[in-house]
Write a protein that holds these residues in place. Structure first.
Motif, PDB file in Angstrom:
ATOM      1  N   GLN A 180       0.839  -1.210   0.000  1.00  0.00           N
ATOM      2  CA  GLN A 180       0.000   0.000   0.000  1.00  0.00           C
ATOM      3  C   GLN A 180       0.865   1.248   0.000  1.00  0.00           C
ATOM      4  O   GLN A 180       0.586   2.214  -0.695  1.00  0.00           O
ATOM      5  CB  GLN A 180      -0.906   0.014   1.237  1.00  0.00           C
ATOM      6  N   ARG A 181       1.919   1.211   0.779  1.00  0.00           N
ATOM      7  CA  ARG A 181       2.805   2.391   0.860  1.00  0.00           C
ATOM      8  C   ARG A 181       3.706   2.477  -0.369  1.00  0.00           C
ATOM      9  O   ARG A 181       3.919   3.533  -0.941  1.00  0.00           O
ATOM     10  CB  ARG A 181       3.669   2.305   2.104  1.00  0.00           C
ATOM     11  N   LEU A 182       4.238   1.328  -0.746  1.00  0.00           N
ATOM     12  CA  LEU A 182       5.229   1.293  -1.824  1.00  0.00           C
ATOM     13  C   LEU A 182       4.645   1.768  -3.164  1.00  0.00           C
ATOM     14  O   LEU A 182       5.292   2.539  -3.884  1.00  0.00           O
ATOM     15  CB  LEU A 182       5.745  -0.142  -1.963  1.00  0.00           C
ATOM     16  N   CYS A 183       3.415   1.333  -3.462  1.00  0.00           N
ATOM     17  CA  CYS A 183       2.822   1.654  -4.769  1.00  0.00           C
ATOM     18  C   CYS A 183       2.591   3.146  -4.953  1.00  0.00           C
ATOM     19  O   CYS A 183       2.456   3.614  -6.076  1.00  0.00           O
ATOM     20  CB  CYS A 183       1.500   0.920  -4.955  1.00  0.00           C
ATOM     21  N   ARG A 184       2.504   3.881  -3.858  1.00  0.00           N
ATOM     22  CA  ARG A 184       2.307   5.330  -3.989  1.00  0.00           C
ATOM     23  C   ARG A 184       3.614   6.033  -4.296  1.00  0.00           C
ATOM     24  O   ARG A 184       3.628   7.182  -4.710  1.00  0.00           O
ATOM     25  CB  ARG A 184       1.764   5.898  -2.687  1.00  0.00           C
ATOM     26  N   ALA A 185       4.737   5.347  -4.061  1.00  0.00           N
ATOM     27  CA  ALA A 185       6.024   6.017  -4.218  1.00  0.00           C
ATOM     28  C   ALA A 185       6.805   5.548  -5.443  1.00  0.00           C
ATOM     29  O   ALA A 185       7.708   6.243  -5.911  1.00  0.00           O
ATOM     30  CB  ALA A 185       6.867   5.791  -2.961  1.00  0.00           C
ATOM     31  N   VAL A 186       6.475   4.369  -5.954  1.00  0.00           N
ATOM     32  CA  VAL A 186       7.331   3.768  -6.989  1.00  0.00           C
ATOM     33  C   VAL A 186       6.512   2.761  -7.807  1.00  0.00           C
ATOM     34  O   VAL A 186       5.463   2.305  -7.351  1.00  0.00           O
ATOM     35  CB  VAL A 186       8.548   3.101  -6.265  1.00  0.00           C
ATOM     36  N   ASN A 187       6.991   2.410  -8.998  1.00  0.00           N
ATOM     37  CA  ASN A 187       6.341   1.357  -9.791  1.00  0.00           C
ATOM     38  C   ASN A 187       6.667   0.006  -9.152  1.00  0.00           C
ATOM     39  O   ASN A 187       7.836  -0.307  -8.955  1.00  0.00           O
ATOM     40  CB  ASN A 187       6.896   1.331 -11.218  1.00  0.00           C
TER      41      ASN A 187
END
Ligand SMILES: Nc1nc2c(ncn2[C@@H]2O[C@H](COP(=O)(O)OP(=O)(O)O)[C@@H](O)[C@H]2O)c(=O)[nH]1
Ligand SMILES: [Mg+2]
Length: 361
Positions: A180-187
């Protein structure tokens, strides 16, 4: 539809820009030669690509990077040896230049040994998200200088391959929280690691459960639906989205099979060929990351993820440029309690920069 890609409203500044018409030509001009010029320039410059691999120890991350680039980029653990468990999460990056048919690729791989290995994995995503944001900050600091480098070195993570253990159940709370966090910051491209430990039916059922989990928790992995630019993107990317997460097998050794030299894993029952679609979906991962979407991964990193970071950082800074080469950016705040910066959710990210300089040419 992406709100920023709708036609401009009558009151917007774009409405007043000159209208463009296609005109009749009397003969051949040679405009297409620009493609050769771009190719020559791109070959001279080379390409940069930065990839991150995340997942528990022993899931085959190092092996997969070697398999992808057919090179010994990382040392993988020898089969049979116990994978040493790091006490803390550490990030390691390694850069190699790979050349093929005159095309140079400067590849940086960031490994995250120790991710999810501890008994208490609370906030284990902080260092990973911290690293991703640090690279955005580096780029921003270079970009805002009035006298800036002609080519800003790009260390931003263009793609994060997330290794899901082949449990066959569903995504764990740790995977969900992190994704959830990662997808907002990177592909993010999730994969089912060590897929040879699952039967074909188990792989399919596991894939569908993961897809349901992602949907339920509004986790938008790459290639994001909202960024399909046209019908061709939509057709191609829909097919990819149906198969994600790919069930992959990695191997960095070659074996002879019917007189052919193949990359694969030798088992008592035969060779699992990593490039054979009947054996695993490694070819789909390779095609996505290298052969079909490498440039798109870079474009989305720049136009969406970095742009979101940049907008937030510039909004935080109250001061305007004051003199040559100086912009007063507020110091980088520490990560928010959720472990990431306050970036917009997947539905709110914008594909295009607000800059409309040369688009309507
Ligand atoms: N069965 C199987 N073993 C794998 C696969 N990929 C890697 N391995 C083995 O798993 C062990 C750990 O691999 P490594 O790449 O070092 O894992 P990492 O800790 O995630 O980087 C090594 O012995 C590899 O040979 C795979 O797809 N299937
Ligand atoms: Mg490793």
């Amino acid at each position: 539809m992406d709100p920023l890609r709708q036609s401009p409203s009558p009151s917007s500044s774009r409405a007043s820009s000159p209208r463009t018409f296609s005109c009749e030509r009397l003969g051949y001009v040679g405009i297409e030669a620009v493609l050769d010029q771009l190719k020559i320039k791109a070959m001279k410059m080379g390409f940069e690509f930065n990839i991150m691999v995340v997942g528990q120890s022993g899931l085959g991350k190092s092996t997969m990077v070697n398999t992808l680039f057919k090179s010994k980029i990382w040392k993988s653990t020898m089969p049979g040896l116990r994978v040493p468990m790091p006490q803390t999460l550490q990030l390691h990056s390694v850069t190699h230049v790979i050349e093929e048919n005159g095309v140079k690729l400067k590849l940086t791989v960031t490994d995250t040994p120790g991710f999810g290995d501890q008994i208490n994995n609370d906030k284990c995503w902080d260092p990973v998200l911290g690293y991703i944001n640090e690279q955005y900050e580096r780029y921003l600091q270079e970009e805002i200088l009035i006298t800036r480098q002609r080519h800003i070195p790009d260390t931003r993570v263009h793609c994060c391959v997330y290794f899901v253990p082949p449990t066959g159940h569903c995504l764990r709370p740790l995977d969900l929280e992190f994704l959830q966090r990662l997808c907002r910051a990177v592909n993010v491209v999730p994969v089912i690691a060590r897929a040879d430990s699952l039967t074909i039916e188990e792989r399919e059922a596991f894939r569908h459960r993961i897809q349901d989990d992602l949907k339920t928790h509004s986790i938008e992995v790459y290639p994001q639906k909202s960024f399909d630019e046209d019908i061709n993107d939509k057709i191609l990317n829909s097919k990819i989205r149906e198969r994600i997460p790919f069930a992959v097998v990695g191997a960095d050794r070659e074996h002879m099979v019917n007189g052919r030299c193949v990359l694969g894993r030798k088992t008592k029952w035969g060779i699992i060929e990593v490039e054979n679609m009947a054996h695993c979906e490694f070819p789909l991962l390779r095609d996505l990351l290298i052969r079909s979407h490498l440039q798109d991964l870079k474009d989305i990193t720049h136009n969406v993820h970095y742009e979101n970071y940049r907008i937030i950082r510039l909004k935080e800074s109250h001061a305007l440029p004051r003199g040559p080469g100086w912009v007063n950016l507020a110091p980088t705040p520490s990560p928010t309690p959720t472990g990431t910066r306050a970036s917009p959710g997947p539905g709110k990210v914008c594909r295009w920069a607000e800059d409309d300089s040369d688009e309507d040419f």
